[in-house]
Design a protein around this motif. Structure first.
Motif, short mmCIF file in Angstrom:
data_model
loop_
_atom_site.label_atom_id
_atom_site.label_comp_id
_atom_site.label_asym_id
_atom_site.label_seq_id
_atom_site.Cartn_x
_atom_site.Cartn_y
_atom_site.Cartn_z
N PRO A 18 83.22 -6.17 -21.09
CA PRO A 18 83.71 -4.76 -21.49
C PRO A 18 85.19 -4.66 -22.01
CG PRO A 18 83.66 -5.27 -19.03
CD PRO A 18 83.06 -6.48 -19.91
N LYS A 19 86.13 -5.44 -21.64
CA LYS A 19 87.39 -5.43 -21.98
C LYS A 19 87.62 -6.37 -23.24
CE LYS A 19 89.04 -4.77 -17.38
NZ LYS A 19 90.12 -5.38 -16.53
N SER A 20 86.66 -6.86 -24.01
CA SER A 20 86.86 -7.48 -25.28
C SER A 20 86.97 -6.57 -26.47
CB SER A 20 85.79 -8.45 -25.42
OG SER A 20 84.56 -7.76 -25.67
N GLY A 21 86.99 -6.91 -27.50
CA GLY A 21 87.18 -6.22 -28.81
C GLY A 21 85.79 -5.62 -28.93
N TRP A 22 84.70 -6.26 -28.96
CA TRP A 22 83.35 -5.78 -29.03
C TRP A 22 83.10 -4.52 -28.04
CZ3 TRP A 22 81.07 -6.90 -33.08
CH2 TRP A 22 81.04 -8.00 -33.88
N GLY A 23 83.70 -4.71 -26.89
CA GLY A 23 83.51 -3.63 -25.99
C GLY A 23 84.07 -2.69 -26.19
N LYS A 24 85.36 -2.53 -26.48
CA LYS A 24 86.14 -1.47 -27.20
C LYS A 24 85.77 -0.70 -28.42
CE LYS A 24 90.54 -3.16 -25.34
NZ LYS A 24 91.93 -3.69 -25.47
N LEU A 25 84.87 -1.62 -29.26
CA LEU A 25 84.35 -1.04 -30.40
C LEU A 25 82.94 -0.24 -30.06
CD1 LEU A 25 83.86 -0.83 -33.55
CD2 LEU A 25 82.43 -3.08 -33.42
N ALA A 26 82.46 -0.71 -28.95
CA ALA A 26 81.09 -0.10 -28.54
C ALA A 26 81.50 1.15 -27.81
CB ALA A 26 80.49 -0.95 -27.62
N GLY A 27 82.71 1.19 -27.23
CA GLY A 27 83.19 2.49 -26.63
C GLY A 27 83.53 3.46 -27.55
N ALA A 60 73.91 -1.05 -22.48
CA ALA A 60 75.32 -1.42 -21.57
C ALA A 60 74.79 -1.17 -20.17
CB ALA A 60 76.43 -0.79 -22.00
N SER A 61 74.36 0.24 -19.79
CA SER A 61 73.97 0.47 -18.31
C SER A 61 73.14 -0.53 -17.87
CB SER A 61 73.67 1.86 -18.28
OG SER A 61 73.38 2.15 -17.03
#
Length: 321
Positions: free
Chosen positions: A125-134, A204-205
């Protein structure tokens, strides 16, 4: 399975007939009557209006007209368009393929992007992919579809001039596949982005819950590669709620695609619906409403069947085994 499918179809029939009843009586309560829309305006003489109403069957009692309309509907006859004189079935059939191309492409792109992004958001969740998804999820939920359409046209058509702003083909494009794909990018991209947020969040959930289970920790303890733990064990278990989310979201996608088609001038059912409403072409409005209602009902039945096929813990009677 066959017994349950027949049971679900029979259960959907009262809903379908209720929709037809509501649509028919709502159209007949419109300020401008069907006779006005068919050419008998206020300036027409009483004799002309009476002849027109008799020709359209409007001189019959309203309940009898509904029964006759429903009988024709069940035989595949949706009547004639007041605007063009063409059969409504033919007009809708000409618009189904463009609508399927647009909606299918947008949904497919959302699935191809949303599922990996959702898995990555749950895994890291804290990676670049996680931030992009958010970020994409926030944009998808916060920006209305019509705003995304206008923004896409302004950026990619007006400012950059990369993509066409409207239509399915160029005026002199000759109807090539390349020309179609070029015109498809913006409207399908809006459909994709509008659907992406819900898909990413649900994926994600579901994956986040699964990745915390004991058997996932056991798989990691056995020395399995992390990608195998996430995709082969975690995502496979989380696939059921993801599929349910996709099918459950299809009616919303259809509704949003109608607006996208109108703004981008895409010659699908959405454009036909808006044109029919503006020209008071009541027979086409009723036909399109019935077709869209059938699509939503069929999607609900399909979602129920897929859920039971994918989850062995749910029996075909609806109760858990």
């Amino acid at each position: 399975m066959l017994h349950y499918t027949c049971k679900r179809i029979l259960g959907a029939l009262p809903v379908f007939f209720g929709i037809t009843l509501f649509v028919f009586f709502l159209i007949n309560m419109a300020p401008a009557t069907i006779a006005d829309a068919a050419g008998g305006g206020e300036a027409s003489s009483a004799a002309v209006r009476a002849a027109l109403e008799a020709n359209l069957g409007l001189d019959k009692p309203l309940p009898l007209r509904y029964v006759l309309w429903l009988k024709a509907l069940l035989q595949g006859d949706l009547g004639l368009s007041y605007r063009t004189g063409q059969p409504v079935v033919t007009m809708i059939a000409q618009r189904v393929v463009p609508s399927l191309i647009l909606t299918g492409t947008g949904v497919a792109a959302a699935i191809l992007l949303g599922i990996p992004l959702g898995v990555m958001a749950a895994w890291k969740p804290k990676s670049g992919w996680g931030k992009l998804a958010g970020g994409l999820t926030l944009l998808s939920f916060s920006a209305p579809g019509f705003f995304l359409c206008v923004l896409a046209i302004f950026l990619f058509s007006v400012v950059l001039g990369w993509l066409p702003a409207a239509g399915m083909y160029s005026a002199g494009g000759g109807g090539s596949v390349g020309d179609l794909l070029l015109h498809l990018i913006l409207p399908a991209g809006v459909v994709c982005l509008s659907s992406l947020g819900n898909l990413v969040r649900q994926t994600a959930s579901a994956c986040g819950e699964v990745l915390g289970e004991d058997y996932i920790r056991t798989a990691r303890a056995k020395g399995l590669p992390e990608w195998a733990v996430v995709w082969k064990h975690g995502f496979r278990t989380a696939l059921l709620p993801v599929v349910t989310t996709i099918l459950n979201h299809i009616p919303h996608i259809i509704g949003g695609s109608l607006i996208v088609e109108r703004i981008f001038g895409w010659p699908g059912m959405g454009s036909l619906l808006f044109t029919s409403v503006s020209s008071r072409d009541y027979t086409v409005i009723m036909g399109l409403t019935v077709v869209i209602a059938l699509t939503v009902l069929a999607t609900g039945i399909l979602m129920d069947l897929v859920y039971r096929l994918a989850d062995p813990g749910v029996g075909w009677g609806g109760e858990a085994r």
